[in-house]
Design a protein around this motif. Structure first.
Motif, short mmCIF file in Angstrom:
data_model
loop_
_atom_site.label_atom_id
_atom_site.label_comp_id
_atom_site.label_asym_id
_atom_site.label_seq_id
_atom_site.Cartn_x
_atom_site.Cartn_y
_atom_site.Cartn_z
N ALA A 73 0.79 -1.33 -0.02
CA ALA A 73 -0.03 -0.06 -0.10
C ALA A 73 1.03 1.24 0.00
CB ALA A 73 -0.92 -0.01 1.09
N ALA A 74 1.99 1.20 0.83
CA ALA A 74 2.69 2.46 0.87
C ALA A 74 3.67 2.55 -0.61
CB ALA A 74 3.68 2.17 1.65
N LEU A 75 3.82 1.50 -1.25
CA LEU A 75 4.58 1.49 -2.46
C LEU A 75 3.57 2.19 -3.52
CD1 LEU A 75 6.82 0.90 -4.41
CD2 LEU A 75 5.83 -1.22 -4.74
N LEU A 76 2.29 1.95 -3.51
CA LEU A 76 1.18 2.26 -4.51
C LEU A 76 1.07 3.82 -4.03
CD1 LEU A 76 -1.50 -0.70 -4.80
CD2 LEU A 76 0.02 0.25 -6.47
N GLY A 77 1.14 4.10 -2.95
CA GLY A 77 0.88 5.60 -2.62
C GLY A 77 2.06 6.38 -2.91
N LEU A 78 3.11 5.81 -2.85
CA LEU A 78 4.44 6.58 -3.51
C LEU A 78 4.23 6.77 -4.81
CD1 LEU A 78 7.36 5.19 -0.96
CD2 LEU A 78 6.55 7.37 -1.05
N LEU A 79 3.94 5.84 -5.49
CA LEU A 79 3.98 5.48 -7.14
C LEU A 79 2.94 6.37 -7.34
CD1 LEU A 79 4.40 1.82 -8.00
CD2 LEU A 79 5.96 3.86 -8.51
N PHE A 80 1.64 6.70 -6.87
CA PHE A 80 0.49 7.55 -7.13
C PHE A 80 1.15 9.06 -7.09
CE2 PHE A 80 -2.69 4.21 -6.68
CZ PHE A 80 -2.94 3.84 -8.10
N PHE A 81 1.75 9.26 -5.99
CA PHE A 81 2.36 10.64 -5.50
C PHE A 81 3.27 11.06 -6.45
CE2 PHE A 81 5.34 13.20 -3.59
CZ PHE A 81 4.45 14.34 -3.29
N GLY A 82 4.19 9.96 -6.97
CA GLY A 82 5.19 10.38 -7.92
C GLY A 82 4.97 10.88 -9.12
N PHE A 83 3.70 10.01 -9.59
CA PHE A 83 3.28 10.32 -10.92
C PHE A 83 2.29 11.54 -10.94
CE2 PHE A 83 3.95 5.70 -12.29
CZ PHE A 83 4.75 6.07 -13.09
N TYR A 84 1.62 11.82 -9.88
CA TYR A 84 0.91 12.92 -9.64
C TYR A 84 1.74 14.30 -9.68
CZ TYR A 84 -2.61 16.17 -7.76
OH TYR A 84 -3.48 17.46 -7.71
N ALA A 85 2.56 14.09 -9.00
CA ALA A 85 3.66 15.23 -8.75
C ALA A 85 4.59 15.44 -9.87
CB ALA A 85 4.22 15.11 -7.39
N GLY A 86 4.64 14.59 -10.59
CA GLY A 86 5.58 14.85 -11.83
C GLY A 86 6.86 14.29 -11.33
N GLY A 87 7.23 13.71 -10.44
CA GLY A 87 8.54 13.20 -10.11
C GLY A 87 9.09 12.06 -10.76
N LEU A 88 7.99 11.00 -11.16
CA LEU A 88 8.50 9.98 -12.01
C LEU A 88 7.89 10.04 -13.40
CD1 LEU A 88 6.92 7.40 -9.38
CD2 LEU A 88 9.53 8.12 -9.88
N ALA A 89 7.37 11.31 -13.91
CA ALA A 89 7.06 11.47 -15.31
C ALA A 89 8.30 11.41 -15.95
CB ALA A 89 6.05 12.13 -15.71
N GLY A 90 8.48 10.55 -17.08
CA GLY A 90 9.44 10.79 -18.15
C GLY A 90 10.91 10.57 -17.54
#
Length: 64
Positions: free
Chosen positions: A47-64
């Motif tokens: 659950a923590a991993l999913l939360g971090l991934l969702f936050f990362g994509f939402y905040a733009g830290g993991l995009a591209g």
């Protein structure tokens, strides 16, 4: 960068919990409480991993 490190640490922690659960299953035959606790930890880490991934994509830290 910190977000990616956190994601990697949580993922590695999940693998450690999975290995511990497999060890408890083989040693105790699935009758101990340690196996259940290991599963609970693994679900919480997932659950923590999913939360971090969702936050990362939402905040733009993991995009591209």
């Amino acid at each position: 960068m910190l977000l990616k490190v956190l994601i990697a640490l949580v993922f590695l922690s999940m693998l450690v919990s999975l290995a511990a659960g497999a060890g408890f299953l083989l040693r105790d035959g699935g009758t101990s409480r340690r196996l259940l606790v290991s599963l609970k930890v693994r679900v919480a880490l997932a659950a923590a991993l999913l939360g971090l991934l969702f936050f990362g994509f939402y905040a733009g830290g993991l995009a591209g």
